[in-house]
Design an enzyme around this catalytic site. Structure first.
Site, mmCIF file in Angstrom:
data_model
loop_
_atom_site.group_PDB
_atom_site.id
_atom_site.type_symbol
_atom_site.label_atom_id
_atom_site.label_comp_id
_atom_site.label_asym_id
_atom_site.label_seq_id
_atom_site.Cartn_x
_atom_site.Cartn_y
_atom_site.Cartn_z
ATOM 1 N N LYS A 77 0.853 -1.185 0.000
ATOM 2 C CA LYS A 77 0.000 0.000 0.000
ATOM 3 C C LYS A 77 0.891 1.239 0.000
ATOM 4 C CE LYS A 77 -3.825 1.895 2.850
ATOM 5 N NZ LYS A 77 -4.610 1.675 4.086
ATOM 6 N N SER A 152 -9.556 1.575 3.226
ATOM 7 C CA SER A 152 -8.757 2.379 2.337
ATOM 8 C C SER A 152 -7.718 1.589 1.544
ATOM 9 C CB SER A 152 -8.032 3.459 3.139
ATOM 10 O OG SER A 152 -7.160 2.871 4.096
ATOM 11 N N SER A 176 -9.470 -0.883 7.488
ATOM 12 C CA SER A 176 -8.987 -0.768 6.107
ATOM 13 C C SER A 176 -8.217 -1.951 5.552
ATOM 14 C CB SER A 176 -8.144 0.488 5.942
ATOM 15 O OG SER A 176 -8.984 1.603 5.876
HETATM 16 N N1 GLN Z 1 -12.926 3.765 6.829
HETATM 17 C C1 GLN Z 1 -12.301 4.229 8.039
HETATM 18 C C2 GLN Z 1 -11.957 5.685 7.896
HETATM 19 O O1 GLN Z 1 -12.264 6.246 6.913
HETATM 20 C C3 GLN Z 1 -11.095 3.396 8.359
HETATM 21 C C4 GLN Z 1 -9.923 3.746 7.532
HETATM 22 C C5 GLN Z 1 -8.727 2.935 7.864
HETATM 23 O O2 GLN Z 1 -8.809 1.900 8.526
HETATM 24 N N2 GLN Z 1 -7.600 3.424 7.417
HETATM 25 O O3 GLN Z 1 -11.371 6.272 8.743
#
Ligand code: GLN
Length: 497
Positions: A77, A152, A176
């Site tokens: 990532k 994400s 994420s």
């Molecule tokens: N969807 C969550 C957010 O927008 C988690 C994101 C993540 O785990 N990086 O914060």
């Protein structure tokens, strides 16, 4: 050999060590597939290409390919800093930046002899659940190109599910790794907070961020987990404890015997009386997976965790608060772009212009929200209150783990939704994290394992365990995987054929 991109990490290890293929061949097969497919999928922000082939050639020449992860292509990532390799965290503000060092997990994978294929797409600074917040382009779900791949870490999930990489790393702050894994039919594990180094991981919310593996099988994920885990003196929140024996647990779980294991089904996450917002098909697949666990000898009971319902508001105060502080370092002076530095403006104006142009709308929303929540006069009402809720959630886990060994729930309340369906509704987007947030706030490990399809799209079962008992997640996930017979992504390959 037949299509090398169809093989799991374990199968590739065997083929490499038996001399049936080479790291160069395996790497080239993946690069070719990226060249053919990624224009449509958008999984990668940067592809290493020739550099990857050179590196693979070195591993082949050293004769180590197939030993551990040596010679194995991997994708990271774009939140992990990589020496000399572009790193943007999905943001324009870091466009063109080539970090001078490697994140510890990137370094560990390098030392293990892996070959970096490239950096995967993501929501800007890991803020989002669909990868549509990437400043560069959206990523598409290989199961249905008109749908999101989760987020994400959606670039990593599409890369692995679409066979553009055998395995990838993601990060999980509120879900994420697990949610994109669930939405693309992968195994994704968020390790115990502090058990995998955060050094060199571009910070979103430091008390929540964790790196972990995304793979097509439980054993593949475990192999990568063991390669990246362990204490790191460069990370002040790193735990000095041995890496849980997740590979052994994955092998043991595959035997399908869970006799004596106590499993709690979380009432508040899609259980009795808390089904609003959940797809019926998701709940059916999860109920079937729970029945499989029972069939494997587990004792199943319902468990109530009353504070889990407060995880969403608590998370969306804590994460933006920490983000507002972490993102202060991006001001155009040290890394990435600089806007308006033409000699006519002072430094404050240049910083403001850089941040105005460099950050996207979701990032700005969170910086504003977090700055407000932390401001004098509101601190106790918002941030302080959210921290108290966090303690209640942790207590719910402690109480539950007095009675059961693991907790289970859906990973995501729904299957992957159409691209664009939630972009104008931040609250609908945030609701995607309902099931993953409690484990994030408590710092406990949690895995998502595929448990079938609904409407032709993947569904994930989440398995949560006490801190440092990551092995339990892998054991249970492997039992589910074994009961289902074959990795879910095999069905995607069949469909494409
Ligand atoms: N969807 C969550 C957010 O927008 C988690 C994101 C993540 O785990 N990086 O914060």
């Amino acid at each position: 050999m037949s299509d090398l991109t169809a093989l799991s990490v374990v199968e590739l290890q065997q083929a490499l060590s038996a001399g049936e293929t080479t790291s160069v061949e395996v790497t080239r097969a993946h690069l070719d597939r990226i060249a053919a497919e990624d224009g449509a999928l958008g999984a990668y922000l940067h592809v290493e290409g020739e550099a990857a082939l050179r590196r693979a050639g070195e591993i082949d020449a050293a004769g180590t390919a197939g030993t551990g992860l040596a010679g194995m292509p991997v994708a990271l990532k774009d939140v992990f800093v990589t020496e000399g390799v572009p790193t943007t965290s999905g943001s324009r503000i870091l466009e063109g930046w080539r970090p001078p060092y490697d994140a510890t997990v990137a370094r560990k994978l390098k030392d293990a002899g892996t070959v970096l294929l490239g950096k995967t797409n993501m929501d800007e600074f890991a803020m989002g659940s669909s990868t549509e917040n990437s400043a560069y382009r959206p990523t598409r779900n290989p199961w249905d190109h008109d749908r999101i791949p989760g987020g994400s870490s959606g670039g990593s999930s599409t890369a692995v599910a679409g066979r553009l990489a055998p395995v990838a790393l993601g990060t999980d702050t509120g879900g994420s790794i697990r949610q994109p894994a669930a939405l693309t039919g992968l195994v994704g594990h968020k390790p115990t907070y502090g058990s995998v180094s955060r050094y060199g991981l571009i910070a979103f919310s430091s008390s929540l961020d964790q790196a972990g593996p995304m793979a097509r099988t439980v054993l593949d994920a475990a192999l990568v987990h063991e390669a990246i885990g362990g204490h790191d003196p460069r990370d002040s929140t790193s735990i000095d404890a041995p890496v849980p024996t997740v590979v052994e647990a994955a092998r043991r779980g595959a035997g399908g015997d869970l006799a004596g294991l106590r499993v709690g089904v979380v009432r508040e996450l899609g259980g009795d009386g808390a089904r609003e917002g959940y797809d019926a098909g998701v709940l059916e697949r999860v109920a079937e997976a729970v029945a499989l666990l029972e069939g494997a000898g587990a004792e199943v009971r319902e468990v109530s965790c009353p504070s889990f319902g407060l995880a969403l508001p608590a998370y969306y105060l804590i994460a933006p608060s920490e983000a507002s502080s972490n993102l202060a370092r991006f001001e155009g002076m040290r890394f990435g772009i600089r806007v308006g530095d033409d000699g006519s403006r002072d430094i404050d104006e240049v910083m403001a212009l850089t941040r105005e142009q460099g950050f996207g709308p979701e990032v700005k929303r969170r910086i504003i929200l977090g700055t407000y929540a932390l401001s004098a006069g509101y601190y106790d009402a918002y941030y302080g209150q959210a921290q108290k809720v966090r303690t209640l959630i942790t207590r719910d886990f402690h109480a539950a783990f007095d009675d059961v060994d693991v907790l289970v729930s859906p990973t995501s309340p729904t299957v992957a939704w159409p691209i664009g369906a939630r972009v104008d509704d931040p609250l609908a987007m945030y609701a995607a994290d309902l099931c993953t947030l409690p484990a994030s706030l408590a710092g406990v490990p949690a895995i998502s394992v595929p448990c079938g399809l609904s409407e032709g799209l993947p569904v994930g079962l989440q398995v949560m365990a006490p801190a440092l008992s990551d092995d339990r997640c892998y054991r249970v996930a492997a039992a589910v995987e074994a009961a289902l017979g074959a990795p879910l992504t095999d069905r995607l390959a069949e469909r494409a054929a």
